[in-house]
Enzyme design. Structure first.
Site, PDB file in Angstrom:
ATOM      1  N   SER A   1      32.038 -53.954  -9.605  1.00 13.95           N
ATOM      2  CA  SER A   1      32.496 -53.009 -10.605  1.00 13.95           C
ATOM      3  C   SER A   1      31.387 -52.147 -11.215  1.00 13.95           C
ATOM      4  CB  SER A   1      33.191 -53.770 -11.736  1.00 13.95           C
ATOM      5  OG  SER A   1      32.261 -54.574 -12.441  1.00 13.95           O
TER       6      SER A   1
ATOM      7  N   LYS B   1      25.675 -49.693 -17.943  1.00  8.80           N
ATOM      8  CA  LYS B   1      27.117 -49.827 -17.678  1.00  8.80           C
ATOM      9  C   LYS B   1      27.896 -49.808 -18.996  1.00  8.80           C
ATOM     10  CE  LYS B   1      30.132 -52.936 -14.955  1.00  8.80           C
ATOM     11  NZ  LYS B   1      30.162 -54.236 -14.216  1.00  8.80           N
TER      12      LYS B   1
ATOM     13  N   SER C   1      29.547 -57.900  -8.926  1.00  8.31           N
ATOM     14  CA  SER C   1      29.696 -56.515  -9.380  1.00  8.31           C
ATOM     15  C   SER C   1      28.407 -55.705  -9.392  1.00  8.31           C
ATOM     16  CB  SER C   1      30.313 -56.484 -10.781  1.00  8.31           C
ATOM     17  OG  SER C   1      31.672 -56.838 -10.717  1.00  8.31           O
TER      18      SER C   1
END
Lengths: 105, 469
Positions: free
Chosen positions: B150, B75, B174
């Site tokens: 997310s 990420k 997330s």
């Protein structure tokens, strides 16, 4: 502890946070989100449209400016949904929200 | 790469004469191909990945690490030296990480190949992966729908088959939410299990690095590598790291599962409720006894989480001012105007909102009543959840309140906050939690979440392997 958070006060915080306050539809969405998050902890939450500076030029106009909390807005997350029922025509300025956990105002 | 070189998780085993360079090139091609449809990646590091693969191939077999040749996506709020590290924000659009996060360092030492960095909601603040400055990631299951967030980029990279495993971060769900929306596994470890050094902080008392994979064993392999104390993160805890992959390879249904009540899932649509009940029946068929419990009140949970997370965000993001970090907007030449201009131009709407909320609750007059009350609520929620473990080994809840919506659907203000109703429980309590695929509803993935007492990730993986085996 203040007994409520008025929208002009909420957006004055923007100066402390070094960002420009939001405008237009974003401003209305910010208020709705603020009520959802902060409403649990304040016994009286936020303002009416009449004291709402977003009715000024540059802010939202029409229905949004007059009553950002309309009855058809989503009510999930509040104990009974009544938290959203403002009656600005009667001059109501605050929404009563039940306190939780005894830790509110 | 030969099929014989793959384990059930889809990545190479340590021994053997594997063609790492070839496997890496194939993985990059695959990532590039799927990315044209879903935009999982923000940056593919062709040169760096190829160089790593060549270096790995020169390693003698006895020097190879447990993740030898494993392609991994990371990420974009996790620092990978030399790569753009934007956290999905225009404000950091030009920033490149000068060092590796501890988790990345550990992956490299174990022989993993970092393919690139993946998309996210700006600074991890969102549940859809639509707010990043490069635009949304699409759900590989149905590209017209959101992927969840997310950590939507890592989830999409795994679910599309571009990589077998990816690292995400989980503040309020997330990792788990996009895992559930894409039909894969997503693990949030116990707070303190994994170092956060090199992670762009959003809400420090919640942030954890998590893993996403198509199989529990893949999660276990990576979790064993990235876990453990780190002197550069004072919140990381020095305790023994189990062999999580071995645990995942020993499927075992728990004796007792404590599932949330039917009243708690009344907010789900009927097909999701049916999917949740099918999950309960599957545990029962495996020999588990089902007990039920009531979740803490939704309004209390959601408010406590957002008050605390936003307060921490407003503090953590103060450094992004165009002076210390971030692109600068000069304004009228004064320092104040430059800072205000940089932050206003650089941050998206949701990030600015959360900064406003956080600054409010930390300001005089509100801090004691709002912030302190939320802290008390958090402790009450944690105590209550821990108490339920006296009835059984795991707590079972749905992951998502709704199926992944269409990208074009309008979202009411705050609606995504309600969507976090289930996942924020483990975040508030610091518990390990695992999103587990549990079938479909209307052709879209449905996921359940298993929560365990602190440090019981191995048991979670074992139970998940049994449930899905």
């Amino acid at each position: 502890m203040a007994d409520g958070i008025k929208s002009d006060e909420f957006f004055r915080i923007a100066a402390l946070a070094s960002v420009a306050p939001p405008e237009g539809e974003t401003r209305t969405r910010n208020l709705l989100a603020a009520r959802k998050v902060l409403g649990t902890y304040t016994s009286r939450v936020v303002e009416t449209a009449r004291s709402e500076p977003e009715a000024q030029p540059g802010g939202p106009s029409g229905e949004d400016a007059a009553c950002p909390l309309r009855p058809d807005e989503p009510r999930d997350g509040f104990p009974d949904g009544k938290a959203f029922e403002l009656a600005p025509e009667r001059g109501e300025r605050f929404v009563q929200v039940p306190r939780v956990l005894g830790g509110g105002t | 790469m030969t099929p014989a070189g793959e384990d059930p998780s889809g990545f190479p085993l340590p021994p053997g004469d594997l063609d790492v360079a070839g496997a890496t090139a194939a993985a990059l091609d695959r990532a590039e191909e799927v990315d044209r449809r879903i935009q999982a990646f923000l940056h593919l590091d062709r040169e760096g990945a190829a160089a790593t693969a060549r270096r790995l191939e020169r390693q003698p077999p006895d020097a190879r690490g447990p993740l030898f040749g494993l392609p991994v996506a990371v990420k974009d709020n996790i620092a990978v030296r030399g790569l753009p590290s934007t956290s999905g924000s225009a404000l950091l659009g030009a920033y490149r990480a000068p060092y590796d996060a501890t988790v990345v360092e550990r992956l490299r030492c174990a022989g993993a190949v970092i393919l690139g960095t993946t998309n996210l909601d700006e600074f991890g603040m969102g549940s859809a992966t639509t707010s990043g400055f490069r635009g949304p990631t699409r759900n590989p299951v149905d590209p017209e729908r959101i992927v969840g967030g997310s950590s939507g980029g890592p989830a999409a990279a795994v679910a599309s088959g571009a990589v077998p495993v990816a690292l995400g971060t989980d503040t309020g769900g997330s990792v788990r939410l996009p895992a559930a929306h894409t039909g894969i596994f997503g693990l949030r470890p116990t707070y303190g299990r994994v170092s956060r050094f090199g992670i762009t902080a959003y809400a420090s008392s919640f942030d954890q690095v998590g893993c996403l994979a198509a199989h529990p064993e893949g999660l276990g392999r990576v979790l064993s590598v990235i876990s453990g104390a780190d002197p550069r993160d004072a919140t990381s805890v020095d305790r023994e790291v189990p062999d999580f992959a071995a645990a995942a390879a020993r499927p075992a249904f728990p004796r007792t599962v404590v599932a949330c009540s039917d009243d708690d899932i009344a907010i789900l649509d009927s097909r999701s409720r049916a999917a949740f009940h099918r999950a309960l029946h599957r545990f029962e068929a495996g020999g588990s006894t089902i007990r039920r419990f009531r979740l803490p009140e939704a309004v209390t949970t959601i408010s406590a989480y957002y008050v605390l997370a936003c307060a921490e965000a407003s503090s953590n993001l103060a450094r992004f001012d165009g002076m210390r970090y971030g692109n600068r907007v000069e304004g009228d030449g004064t320092l104040a105007a430059a800072i205000r201009g940089s932050r206003t131009a650089g941050f998206g709407d949701e990030v600015r909102l959360r900064i406003l909320l956080g600054t409010t609750v930390l300001s005089q007059g509100y801090r004691d009543a709002v912030y302190a009350a939320a802290t008390a609520a958090r402790k009450a929620i944690r105590d209550r959840l821990l108490g339920h473990f006296e009835q059984g080994e795991f707590l079972l809840i749905p992951v998502a309140r709704t199926a992944p919506r269409r990208l074009t659907d309008a979202v009411a203000a705050g609606a995504d906050y309600d969507g976090d109703r289930f996942t924020i429980l483990a975040s508030l309590a610091g518990l390990p939690a695992l999103a587990v695929p549990a079938g479909e509803r209307d052709g879209l993935p449905f996921g359940v979440e298993l929560m365990a007492p602190p440090w019981q990730e191995a048991a979670l993986l074992s139970a998940a392997a049994a449930f899905t085996g």
